[in-house]
Design an enzyme around this catalytic site. Sequence first.
Site, PDB file in Angstrom:
ATOM      1  N   GLY A  70       0.806  -1.213   0.000  1.00  0.00           N
ATOM      2  CA  GLY A  70       0.000   0.000   0.000  1.00  0.00           C
ATOM      3  C   GLY A  70       0.839   1.263   0.000  1.00  0.00           C
ATOM      4  CB  THR A  71       3.846   2.240   1.944  1.00  0.00           C
ATOM      5  OG1 THR A  71       3.244   1.854   3.178  1.00  0.00           O
ATOM      6  CG2 THR A  71       4.703   3.467   2.145  1.00  0.00           C
ATOM      7  CG  ASN A 150      -5.130   3.223   9.143  1.00  0.00           C
ATOM      8  OD1 ASN A 150      -5.445   4.247   8.530  1.00  0.00           O
ATOM      9  ND2 ASN A 150      -4.071   3.157   9.914  1.00  0.00           N
ATOM     10  CD  GLN A 178      -7.015  -1.120   7.101  1.00  0.00           C
ATOM     11  OE1 GLN A 178      -7.732  -2.092   7.288  1.00  0.00           O
ATOM     12  NE2 GLN A 178      -5.771  -1.083   7.548  1.00  0.00           N
ATOM     13  CB  ALA A 199      -1.728  -9.230  -0.941  1.00  0.00           C
ATOM     14  CG  HIS A 200      -0.168  -6.933   4.503  1.00  0.00           C
ATOM     15  ND1 HIS A 200      -0.113  -6.474   5.792  1.00  0.00           N
ATOM     16  CD2 HIS A 200       0.021  -5.844   3.712  1.00  0.00           C
ATOM     17  CE1 HIS A 200       0.123  -5.163   5.779  1.00  0.00           C
ATOM     18  NE2 HIS A 200       0.213  -4.765   4.522  1.00  0.00           N
ATOM     19  CB  THR A 236      13.395  -9.480 -10.661  1.00  0.00           C
ATOM     20  OG1 THR A 236      14.500  -9.280 -11.545  1.00  0.00           O
ATOM     21  CG2 THR A 236      12.797 -10.864 -10.883  1.00  0.00           C
ATOM     22  CB  CYS A 328       0.964   1.203  10.156  1.00  0.00           C
ATOM     23  SG  CYS A 328      -0.310   0.487   9.158  1.00  0.00           S
TER      24      CYS A 328
END
Length: 382
Positions: A70-71, A150, A178, A199-200, A236, A328
Amino acid sequence: MKVYLDNAATTQLDPEVLEAMLPLMTEQFGNPSSIHSYGRAVRSSIERARKSIAGILNAAPAEIFFTSGGTEADNTAIRSSIETFGLKHAITSRIEHHAVLHTLEHLKKLGVIELSFVNLNAKGEVDLEHLDALLASKPRSLVSLMHGNNEIGNLLDLETAGDICEKYDAIFHSDTVQTMGHYRHDLQKLKTNFIVGAAHKFNGPKGIGFLYVRPGIKINPFVHGGAQERNMRGGTENIYGIVGLAKALEIAYRDMDAHQQHIEGLKGRMIGKLKDGIEGVTFNGNSGELGKSLYTVLSVSLPPSDISDMLLFNLDIAGIAVSGGSACSSGTDIGSHVLNELRIDENRANVRFSFGKYNTEAEIDYAAETLIGLYKKESIIL
Ligand SMILES: Cc1ncc(COP(=O)(O)O)c(C=O)c1O
């Protein structure tokens, strides 16, 4: 008993997601930029993942760019759009995530932009009339307003905010970290120029996210290097992360209604128990109101007490993982910028419970009873 109630910080990996990722950690190890069969196999997994995410969000694959989370996606949207369009002014709110606030403040410090803050009421709700007025005086600005907060769970009406931005030809970025995977985002209906995902936050792997860029907006590369991500982000690719991200989003959309119902039930149960058990308990922002806040977040404000300072510690000892301010910043109650903005009495302790699909009613009961027990033991200073 160990209870994890810090799902807004991060969530447990879904075993189905792990299963999808494993082949890319073992036999499918080629570099996706290689033209041989090893590379091509991985390239096609990445492009399948991109296509799947785009399909879910009603967008085109070319509009999805993978990032480290996200960051990075927020940074990319903000910095690249300001640079590309030569924007001189940005509008945000004081309760954004630091991924947005610190980026904008940095650009302000460099003299690149002027920064305005939209008014918030005591509940932390964005004053959309003020947004309209700010844009009327400075159209063609960057607007960055988060979809779901959040810390206090407040939800922004993305449609109305998008209409206002469109009226003034503004560029609209929304931090949807969120809400992604918990609410449906239809990019044919939304007027956001950029949205993001990590994703987390929805039972996928850490260190992978994406940025959606509306067609017609051609932004500058953020990470210079190779030609990956159509020259936007050299390096990559995180191949297993990308495949895990797509799988996690597919599962999130497949199970969304049941998931929401289950978690909303847990949140409602926690609200009821705390209201019954702790006199003077309140809920920060809109988080106490189901339907007006993220169903995953409950920000609890507790009456002043001798145990306030040791609250998170005591909960942790009891096996309950929660957060004080912003998760966070790693669970410490170091004075959250969001709660400060809401002018919450500094003598009250704040606990953020955030719920996920693996939580059970028994866990909610245990956490609520533990918190209530801690309060009953102490005399409350009123
Ligand atoms: C609203 C919001 N934006 C951005 C982020 C940052 O996401 P990441 O940790 O994937 O970089 C978070 C993480 O908690 C968040 O809650």
